[in-house]
Scaffold this motif. Structure first.
Motif, PDB file in Angstrom:
ATOM      1  N   VAL A  82       0.849  -1.190   0.000  1.00 20.12           N
ATOM      2  CA  VAL A  82       0.000   0.000   0.000  1.00 20.12           C
ATOM      3  C   VAL A  82       0.889   1.246   0.000  1.00 20.12           C
ATOM      4  N   PRO A  83       0.635   2.221  -0.887  1.00 22.16           N
ATOM      5  CA  PRO A  83       1.432   3.453  -0.856  1.00 22.16           C
ATOM      6  C   PRO A  83       1.231   4.206   0.446  1.00 22.16           C
ATOM      7  N   THR A  84       2.293   4.817   0.952  1.00 22.39           N
ATOM      8  CA  THR A  84       2.216   5.599   2.184  1.00 22.39           C
ATOM      9  C   THR A  84       2.887   6.953   1.985  1.00 22.39           C
ATOM     10  N   ILE A  85       2.317   7.962   2.626  1.00 19.21           N
ATOM     11  CA  ILE A  85       2.851   9.320   2.582  1.00 19.21           C
ATOM     12  C   ILE A  85       2.922   9.820   4.021  1.00 19.21           C
ATOM     13  N   GLY A  86       4.080  10.325   4.409  1.00 23.31           N
ATOM     14  CA  GLY A  86       4.255  10.854   5.744  1.00 23.31           C
ATOM     15  C   GLY A  86       4.411  12.359   5.724  1.00 23.31           C
ATOM     16  N   VAL A  87       3.523  13.064   6.397  1.00 24.21           N
ATOM     17  CA  VAL A  87       3.615  14.515   6.538  1.00 24.21           C
ATOM     18  C   VAL A  87       4.414  14.787   7.813  1.00 24.21           C
ATOM     19  N   VAL A  88       5.585  15.389   7.647  1.00 23.18           N
ATOM     20  CA  VAL A  88       6.546  15.515   8.736  1.00 23.18           C
ATOM     21  C   VAL A  88       6.578  16.953   9.241  1.00 23.18           C
ATOM     22  N   ARG A  89       6.529  17.112  10.542  1.00 22.32           N
ATOM     23  CA  ARG A  89       6.567  18.436  11.167  1.00 22.32           C
ATOM     24  C   ARG A  89       7.952  19.059  11.009  1.00 22.32           C
ATOM     25  N   GLY A  90       8.003  20.269  10.401  1.00 20.80           N
ATOM     26  CA  GLY A  90       9.257  21.006  10.289  1.00 20.80           C
ATOM     27  C   GLY A  90       9.787  21.098   8.874  1.00 20.80           C
ATOM     28  N   ASP A  91       9.416  22.169   8.155  1.00 18.86           N
ATOM     29  CA  ASP A  91       9.910  22.296   6.775  1.00 18.86           C
ATOM     30  C   ASP A  91      11.391  22.615   6.730  1.00 18.86           C
ATOM     31  N   MET A 110       7.860   4.950   1.931  1.00 17.13           N
ATOM     32  CA  MET A 110       7.050   6.117   2.280  1.00 17.13           C
ATOM     33  C   MET A 110       7.583   7.361   1.593  1.00 17.13           C
ATOM     34  N   ARG A 111       6.676   8.158   1.040  1.00 24.10           N
ATOM     35  CA  ARG A 111       7.032   9.461   0.488  1.00 24.10           C
ATOM     36  C   ARG A 111       6.856  10.497   1.588  1.00 24.10           C
ATOM     37  N   LEU A 112       7.848  11.339   1.786  1.00 24.70           N
ATOM     38  CA  LEU A 112       7.820  12.315   2.864  1.00 24.70           C
ATOM     39  C   LEU A 112       7.493  13.702   2.339  1.00 24.70           C
ATOM     40  N   CYS A 113       6.678  14.408   3.079  1.00 29.57           N
ATOM     41  CA  CYS A 113       6.335  15.797   2.777  1.00 29.57           C
ATOM     42  C   CYS A 113       6.569  16.614   4.045  1.00 29.57           C
ATOM     43  N   PHE A 114       7.505  17.549   3.994  1.00 28.89           N
ATOM     44  CA  PHE A 114       7.837  18.364   5.157  1.00 28.89           C
ATOM     45  C   PHE A 114       7.010  19.649   5.125  1.00 28.89           C
ATOM     46  N   VAL A 115       6.342  19.962   6.244  1.00 27.17           N
ATOM     47  CA  VAL A 115       5.511  21.160   6.297  1.00 27.17           C
ATOM     48  C   VAL A 115       5.940  22.031   7.466  1.00 27.17           C
ATOM     49  N   ASP A 116       5.663  23.321   7.351  1.00 24.92           N
ATOM     50  CA  ASP A 116       6.056  24.236   8.423  1.00 24.92           C
ATOM     51  C   ASP A 116       5.250  23.938   9.684  1.00 24.92           C
ATOM     52  N   ARG A 117       5.808  24.310  10.804  1.00 24.34           N
ATOM     53  CA  ARG A 117       5.232  23.933  12.092  1.00 24.34           C
ATOM     54  C   ARG A 117       3.878  24.579  12.358  1.00 24.34           C
ATOM     55  N   SER A 118       3.677  25.779  11.850  1.00 24.12           N
ATOM     56  CA  SER A 118       2.388  26.438  12.034  1.00 24.12           C
ATOM     57  C   SER A 118       1.277  25.664  11.324  1.00 24.12           C
ATOM     58  N   THR A 119       1.529  25.286  10.078  1.00 26.45           N
ATOM     59  CA  THR A 119       0.548  24.494   9.330  1.00 26.45           C
ATOM     60  C   THR A 119       0.339  23.146  10.003  1.00 26.45           C
ATOM     61  N   TYR A 120       1.424  22.542  10.465  1.00 25.89           N
ATOM     62  CA  TYR A 120       1.322  21.219  11.090  1.00 25.89           C
ATOM     63  C   TYR A 120       0.416  21.258  12.317  1.00 25.89           C
TER      64      TYR A 120
END
Length: 330
Positions: A82-91, A110-120
């Protein structure tokens, strides 16, 4: 999910330790870390019902740079195809070499996507979540919350409480270990203790225990908010509070991910005494809390105390880093 071959119920191992026995307290370890080599502990119990609900859809989930939950989800995706995507805290992590924990996620597909802490921090708001799913190109994916704690996870963790409810007391008859039940009507556990990060495991554990049994949660995060979170999870899953549970907030060590030399020394000593590798961020804090409470007289003589081992240490080599394959979307 049966194709993943979990070891259930997880075994209950007695501990002969004078620090507890001298006070009349019997300590046993509920070895949830042995459920599965890649998806052990409470991660299995919380993920399994969500994986079933996803019905083969891609999984999107959330966590910090050292998240056990991200690693477990990535491993489940690899094993189930199964494909997995991880949204990681801290761009600010985007473009940097991956730490060993995130590298393991990537190695498992897993494909990782880093996002800024405010959005997270706002990831649970419907419009923010929808935007994050669009960003990673997974609008139809099945979203699992940070730590895996949702209604399905809480209900899944009731099995942990039920296993402790149904375990019968035993006695060591020949020095080889406790095997013979002393009374099949007497449960083996009076108090079940678990480390608490997001609250889902304790919420389910407490609901699954039997009459007269209690659940103790040892928060590993600061802030004093987990009681409210657990009550909300039980309300959503069961329509109200379930089980006899309480929290002791004294043992988080300053917050999630924080340890100190005293905690490390305690964990090292426990490992040497009992041959159990002790995970530091959750398990060590919970075990140290149990020792402190025992020394304070919180448990009456004769108490049968179960410590839920929710995971094992993640092996990391000094200087080990991996680069590439991470989605640095913002």
């Amino acid at each position: 999910m049966s194709t993943l071959h979990p070891r259930l119920p997880s075994p209950l191992h007695p501990v002969d330790d004078p620090r507890w026995t001298a006070r009349g307290v019997r300590l046993v370890l509920k070895r949830d870390d042995l459920i599965h080599p890649d998806i052990g502990g409470n991660k299995w119990r919380k993920l399994a019902p969500n994986l079933a609900a996803a019905q083969g859809r891609a999984l999107v989930t959330f966590g910090g740079a050292y998240s056990n939950h991200l690693r477990a989800t990535a491993a489940a995706g690899r094993l189930l195809g199964v494909p997995t995507i991880g949204v990681v805290r801290g761009d600010e992590l985007a473009g940097r070499p991956l730490n060993p924990s995130l590298a393991r996620c990537v190695a498992d597909g897993m494909r990782l996507c880093f996002v800024d802490r405010s959005t997270y921090r706002r990831k649970n708001e419907p419009e923010v979540l929808a935007g994050l799913l669009r960003r990673v190109g997974a609008e139809d994916a099945y979203a699992v919350p940070e730590g895996g704690s949702n209604i399905l996870a809480v209900r899944g963790c009731t099995a942990l409480g039920a296993e402790l409810r149904d375990a019968v007391d035993t006695v060591d008859t020949d020095g080889s270990g406790p095997t013979a039940p002393t009374d099949p009507t007497v449960p083996a556990v009076d108090v079940a203790a678990v480390a608490v990060g997001t609250g889902g495991t304790l919420a389910g554990l407490a609901a699954g225990l039997g009459p007269g049994q209690r659940a103790l949660g040892v928060p590993v995060v600061a802030g004093g908010f987990l009681g409210e979170e657990i009550r909300a999870l039980q309300q959503a899953a069961f329509g109200g509070r379930r089980g006899d549970w309480w929290l002791d907030d004294r043992f988080h060590g300053g917050g999630y991910g924080r340890t100190d030399p005293a905690l490390d020394a305690f964990a090292d000593d426990f490992e040497q005494r009992h041959g159990l590798p002790v995970e530091r961020l959750y398990v060590a804090k919970m075990l140290k809390a149990l020792l402190t409470l025992t020394e304070e007289g919180a448990f009456a003589p004769g108490t049968r105390l179960a410590a839920v081992i929710t995971g094992r240490p993640f092996p990391t080599a000094a200087g080990e880093t991996v680069t590439g394959q991470a989605d640095s979307s913002r």
